[in-house]
Design an enzyme around this catalytic site. Structure first.
Site, PDB file in Angstrom:
ATOM      1  N   CYS A  79       0.831  -1.195   0.000  1.00 50.06           N
ATOM      2  CA  CYS A  79       0.000   0.000   0.000  1.00 50.06           C
ATOM      3  C   CYS A  79       0.880   1.265   0.000  1.00 50.06           C
ATOM      4  O   CYS A  79       1.492   1.572  -1.017  1.00 50.06           O
ATOM      5  CB  CYS A  79      -0.996  -0.026   1.160  1.00 50.06           C
ATOM      6  SG  CYS A  79      -2.382   1.105   0.946  1.00 50.06           S
ATOM      7  N   HIS A 175      -3.127  -4.988   1.641  1.00 52.01           N
ATOM      8  CA  HIS A 175      -2.485  -5.231   2.944  1.00 52.01           C
ATOM      9  C   HIS A 175      -2.496  -6.724   3.293  1.00 52.01           C
ATOM     10  O   HIS A 175      -3.395  -7.196   3.999  1.00 52.01           O
ATOM     11  CB  HIS A 175      -3.244  -4.482   4.049  1.00 52.01           C
ATOM     12  CG  HIS A 175      -3.097  -3.008   4.030  1.00 52.01           C
ATOM     13  ND1 HIS A 175      -2.156  -2.335   4.768  1.00 52.01           N
ATOM     14  CD2 HIS A 175      -3.786  -2.061   3.348  1.00 52.01           C
ATOM     15  CE1 HIS A 175      -2.277  -1.028   4.556  1.00 52.01           C
ATOM     16  NE2 HIS A 175      -3.261  -0.844   3.696  1.00 52.01           N
ATOM     17  N   GLU A 177      -0.702  -8.175   5.437  1.00 54.83           N
ATOM     18  CA  GLU A 177      -0.399  -8.333   6.863  1.00 54.83           C
ATOM     19  C   GLU A 177      -1.647  -8.312   7.738  1.00 54.83           C
ATOM     20  O   GLU A 177      -1.594  -8.668   8.910  1.00 54.83           O
ATOM     21  CB  GLU A 177       0.596  -7.256   7.316  1.00 54.83           C
ATOM     22  CG  GLU A 177       0.034  -5.855   7.490  1.00 54.83           C
ATOM     23  CD  GLU A 177      -0.182  -5.086   6.201  1.00 54.83           C
ATOM     24  OE1 GLU A 177      -0.551  -3.896   6.295  1.00 54.83           O
ATOM     25  OE2 GLU A 177       0.013  -5.639   5.099  1.00 54.83           O
TER      26      GLU A 177
END
Length: 196
Positions: A79, A175, A177
């Site tokens: 991002c 994202h 994560e």
């Protein structure tokens, strides 16, 4: 064992750290140029790209990051981190003028290509190199509006490139994560342990 850094100036660096540790990597938080020593790879996390760029200037990290890549370090931007790796950035707020970037990825990135925070969404993506759909979280996400000749597109959403790779540089507009699915982190680790 791979030793991976996560740029820890702002944004979702703790979540990246947790994913890497689940995979058995040694993880270091990077705030200063000296923190890059001994790393195989570095993740530039999601967050706010103009704030991260300002902090990178304050901590004199621009040239050390370019030098880390030049000596063989792997980089992955998610991002905002993808914006910072790009060759050209479109859509920066006018009050900030032209947005600085590392210029290590031959792409033009369009900030906030999928809308504002309120427009955030999760979707299953086919990502080259992974089996099965990946749950991609898009939050004020960019898109790669132009992709250079030497850049491999790994995933698209609605006809726009959202995951790309060029040599030792990986970038995702979403994202990974935030999902609990560590397959992209595993793919990055494999790249870090493969001789260039």
């Amino acid at each position: 064992m791979a030793r991976i850094g996560v740029l820890a100036l702002q944004g979702a660096f703790r979540e990246h750290r947790a994913a890497l540790e689940r995979l058995g990597a040694q993880v270091a938080e990077v705030r200063l140029a000296a923190d890059l020593d001994g790393l195989h790879g570095l993740i530039l996390p999601g967050g706010e790209s103009t704030t991260m760029a300002r902090l990178m200037t304050e901590y004199a990290l621009w040239e050390p990051l370019r030098a880390f890549h030049a000596r063989g370090g792997q980089l992955w931007g998610t991002c905002a981190g993808a914006i910072l790796l790009s060759g050209e950035v479109q859509g920066a707020p006018p009050q900030f003028g032209r947005q600085d970037s590392l210029g290590l990825l031959d792409v033009t990135v369009q900030r906030n290509a999928f809308g504002r925070q309120i427009d955030s969404f999760t979707t299953g993506l086919d990502v080259r190199g992974l089996d099965g759909a990946f749950p991609a979280v898009f939050i004020r996400a960019p898109a790669f509006a132009r992709v250079g000749e030497g850049v491999e597109v790994l995933a698209e959403y609605e006809g726009q490139a959202v995951a790309v790779r060029q040599g030792r540089v990986l970038a995702t507009a979403f994202h990974p994560e935030l999902t609990g699915d560590d397959r992209l982190h595993e793919l990055f680790l494999q790249g870090c342990l493969t001789p260039a």
